[in-house]
Design an enzyme around this catalytic site. Sequence first.
Site, PDB file in Angstrom:
ATOM      1  CE1 TYR A  55      10.376  -5.497  -4.199  1.00 37.43           C
ATOM      2  CE2 TYR A  55      10.881  -6.677  -2.065  1.00 37.43           C
ATOM      3  CZ  TYR A  55      10.072  -6.101  -3.046  1.00 37.43           C
ATOM      4  OH  TYR A  55       8.682  -6.004  -2.601  1.00 37.43           O
ATOM      5  CG  HIS A 126       6.076  -8.708  -6.857  1.00 43.65           C
ATOM      6  ND1 HIS A 126       7.384  -8.471  -6.778  1.00 43.65           N
ATOM      7  CD2 HIS A 126       5.280  -7.583  -6.219  1.00 43.65           C
ATOM      8  CE1 HIS A 126       7.712  -7.432  -6.305  1.00 43.65           C
ATOM      9  NE2 HIS A 126       6.599  -6.720  -6.051  1.00 43.65           N
ATOM     10  CB  SER A 205       5.037   2.229   0.934  1.00 42.46           C
ATOM     11  OG  SER A 205       5.912   1.716   0.079  1.00 42.46           O
ATOM     12  N   PRO A 206       4.446   1.609   4.703  1.00 39.18           N
ATOM     13  CG  PRO A 206       5.190   0.774   6.751  1.00 39.18           C
ATOM     14  CD  PRO A 206       5.174   0.648   5.219  1.00 39.18           C
ATOM     15  NE  ARG A 209       5.854   4.270  -2.723  1.00 40.07           N
ATOM     16  CZ  ARG A 209       6.087   3.021  -3.021  1.00 40.07           C
ATOM     17  NH1 ARG A 209       7.498   2.890  -2.951  1.00 40.07           N
ATOM     18  NH2 ARG A 209       5.282   2.259  -3.350  1.00 40.07           N
ATOM     19  CG  PHE A 211       4.750  12.782   3.290  1.00 38.61           C
ATOM     20  CD1 PHE A 211       5.204  13.846   2.825  1.00 38.61           C
ATOM     21  CD2 PHE A 211       3.616  12.413   3.806  1.00 38.61           C
ATOM     22  CE1 PHE A 211       4.303  14.826   3.219  1.00 38.61           C
ATOM     23  CE2 PHE A 211       2.810  13.330   4.021  1.00 38.61           C
ATOM     24  CZ  PHE A 211       3.113  14.721   3.640  1.00 38.61           C
TER      25      PHE A 211
END
Length: 337
Positions: A55, A126, A205-206, A209, A211
């Site tokens: 990251y 990862h 990403s629960p 992202r 949406f």
Amino acid sequence: MKTRNIGPFTVSAIGLGCMNLSHAYGTPPPPEQGERVLLAALDSGVTLFDTAALYGLGSNELLVGRVLKPHRGRITLCSKGGLAGVTGDDGVRRRVIDGRPEAIRRDCENSLRSLQTDVIDLYYLHRWDKKVPIEESVGAISRLVEQGKVRTLGLSEVSAATIRKAHAVHPVTAVQTEYSLWTRNPEIAVLDTCREIGAAFVAFSPVARAFLCDALHDVSSLDAKDIRRTMPRFEPANYAQNLKLLPGYKALAQEAGCTPAQLALAWLLHKAPHIVPIPGTTSVEHLREDLAAADVKLSPDLLIRLEAHINQRTVTGHRYSAQARSEVDTEEFDPPV
């Protein structure tokens, strides 16, 4: 804050994914804003913080390490190796998947320095480097455990079969994969496998992202370097179809008495006790909204209607590009007929 268990650790039921503070969604916020988010999470009862060598090509670990070092004894600190920013002979730093034992040792040593800690509580592979047997990569992390540099071992974006191979070498404490109403792949086999071996499932990403936050209506406004520009679900034609799901989804959130983002997180918490979502955000306000999802109650009937409304058959487009799909090992549903 309610709690859940990840191996030997009791953690906040909702953790913080720190990626957004340095990586993936266009120009990251200034470090002082990232610091405010991290400290607000700590003050709100978050004890699970998730970062990675990749990251910001290392900058996220530096930020997390600097801000959270004074609070190290209060948190469960997670990072990831085997996918990192590596400086080439030309001096350019690039994203590289490398699961060789020597690369994993290098990544871990770099992470320990960046995070300003003597030990990482949960260290994930990862990505599985498919050129290297999973047993070799996991064996390298198990030796880091023996050396006291890592407390427990995790995997990211792998299949049930790979989890079992890894678990035979060293106990797997957690598996991290994308999971939300619109990405249901873990339901094929990974969720059950985690439950069977006693591993937690950490959902990244629960809120899909952004949406499922009802926060993104025009994908043309995304930054040129926003990772979503490479994702088929966010291609304009596909996204236009996906947006048609939002009115019904927002109506269900209203019925539940919560925000759309809270509904997405509450759904995950209701799915199984071994699931721990780690939403990310650059906003203190959104952080507090997310954390309040731990107190949202959903009826069985609403859960049934919610899952019927958004699932792998009603969403248009893959979650990843063909290249990104080749880099993961997760099971996939057959495309809709």
